[in-house]
Design an enzyme around this catalytic site. Sequence first.
Site, PDB file in Angstrom:
ATOM      1  N   ASP A  36       1.508  -1.164  -0.253  1.00  0.00           N
ATOM      2  CA  ASP A  36       0.311   0.162  -0.092  1.00  0.00           C
ATOM      3  C   ASP A  36       0.962   1.314  -0.033  1.00  0.00           C
ATOM      4  O   ASP A  36       1.996   1.161   0.258  1.00  0.00           O
ATOM      5  CB  ASP A  36      -1.014  -0.231   1.046  1.00  0.00           C
ATOM      6  CG  ASP A  36      -0.545  -0.846   2.346  1.00  0.00           C
ATOM      7  OD1 ASP A  36       0.918  -0.875   2.711  1.00  0.00           O
ATOM      8  OD2 ASP A  36      -1.198  -1.200   3.103  1.00  0.00           O
TER       9      ASP A  36
ATOM     10  N   GLU B 252      -6.069   3.669   3.788  1.00  0.00           N
ATOM     11  CA  GLU B 252      -6.538   4.443   4.734  1.00  0.00           C
ATOM     12  C   GLU B 252      -7.795   5.224   4.437  1.00  0.00           C
ATOM     13  O   GLU B 252      -8.151   5.240   5.187  1.00  0.00           O
ATOM     14  CB  GLU B 252      -5.357   5.671   5.268  1.00  0.00           C
ATOM     15  CG  GLU B 252      -3.736   5.279   5.106  1.00  0.00           C
ATOM     16  CD  GLU B 252      -3.629   4.325   6.445  1.00  0.00           C
ATOM     17  OE1 GLU B 252      -5.203   4.064   7.863  1.00  0.00           O
ATOM     18  OE2 GLU B 252      -3.059   4.517   7.336  1.00  0.00           O
TER      19      GLU B 252
END
Length: 367
Positions: free
Chosen positions: A64, A125
Amino acid sequence: MLPVAAHRRALHQIPELDDRLPETCAYVRAVLEPLGCRITTPIPGSLCAFFDAEKPETTAFRADMDALPVTEATGVPYASVHPGRMHACGHDGHTALALGLAEYAAARLSQLPRNVLFLFQPAEETTGGAERLCATGILDELHVTRIFGLHLWPGLAQGQVFSRPGPLMARSSEVTVTVTGRSVHLSRAAEGLDALAAGAEYLRRAYAAADALPPEEPRVLRFGRMVSGTVRNAVSGKTVLEGSLRTYREETHILCRERLESLGRELERETGCALEVRLSQGYPAVWNHEGLYETLRRCLGPEAPVPLDVPVLAAEDFSFYQKRVPGVFFFLGVGDTPELHAPEFSFNDEAVLPAGLDFLKKLLMME
C-alpha cells in the site's frame, strides 16, 4: 540498485493521500521500468508489475502506498516535504520492501517457482483500494493462487516477523448515529425533544449491549465523537455520534449491527426523537488461510513467522484479496516506537527493512 532503506527514505519525503499519488507512482515506476516486468495501472493511483516466469500459477505481493493527513514531528532529515501529510503508518516501508523484492525477482526470473505480481495499491487508509483493484479481475487474469502482505508493527521485536493462522485483524465498520429532536428554550423544555439526552442514552445502551457479548468473541464498540446542540440554554435538536465497531466473525458483526439498529428503534419509541443508525461497509476481517499458513510454516521451518497468541482489533483492506485467493498477512516488528498514525512514528529502517526483505525473499522462492 538502492538499498531498501534508501527507497523508504525517498518515499517518506513525498507522502500523498488516497488515490492521488502522482509522485509516489512516478518513483515506483522509475524503479520498476528497468526490471523487464509488465506494468499496468488498473485503477487510479495504482501500479501492478507482472514478472512472467512462464509458469501456470502466480504469487502476488501487496504494497500500500498512501499516507495520512498528519503533520510530521519526527525530526528526521528525510521528513515529509508535503505539509500536513506524513507516512505515519509505515506504507513507505511496505512499498520499499516490494521494490526491493521486485529487484530481487527480476535478477532470478528463470529460478522463480511461480510468476510474480506486485500490487502497489492506493487508498488503504480511506476507501479500500484493495477492493477496487480486485474488482478489475487482475487476480483471475494473471492466475494468482496465493497472496502475501505485511505491515510494520510497533511493540513487536525489531526485525522479526509475526503472524497466526485464522483471524489476525478485525472486521471493521464506522458507526454513525444521528438523533433528531426538537429544539426549544430551556424555559419550555417540556415542549422539546431532547436529542442530547437521547444520544447519551443510546451511547449507554450500546456500550452495555457490546459488553454483554460472550467474552470468547473479541470485539470493540466505541464512540470517539459526539456533537450536540447549539447553545447552553436550549434543548438540543440534533446529536451526532461517530464511532467504530470491530469484530472478527461476520456472525458477531451482524449480531452487533442488528442490536445497534434495534436500539435506535427502541429510543425512537421512548423519546419521540428520530434516530438514524448507519454502519459503513468497512473492511472484512484479515483471516489468514489456514492451509497456506501451514504450507509456509512447514517450508520455512525455524524461519517461519513467530506465532501470535491473539489477533488484533485494527483493520486492513488486505482482507479483500483474501476473499478472492488464499492469502497470509504478517506483522514486521519495529520495536519500541511511537504508535502507528502518530506524528512521531519512525523506526530503524536500516535494521528492520533488510530483515523483512530477507523474509519476503523466502516466500518468493517457496514452492
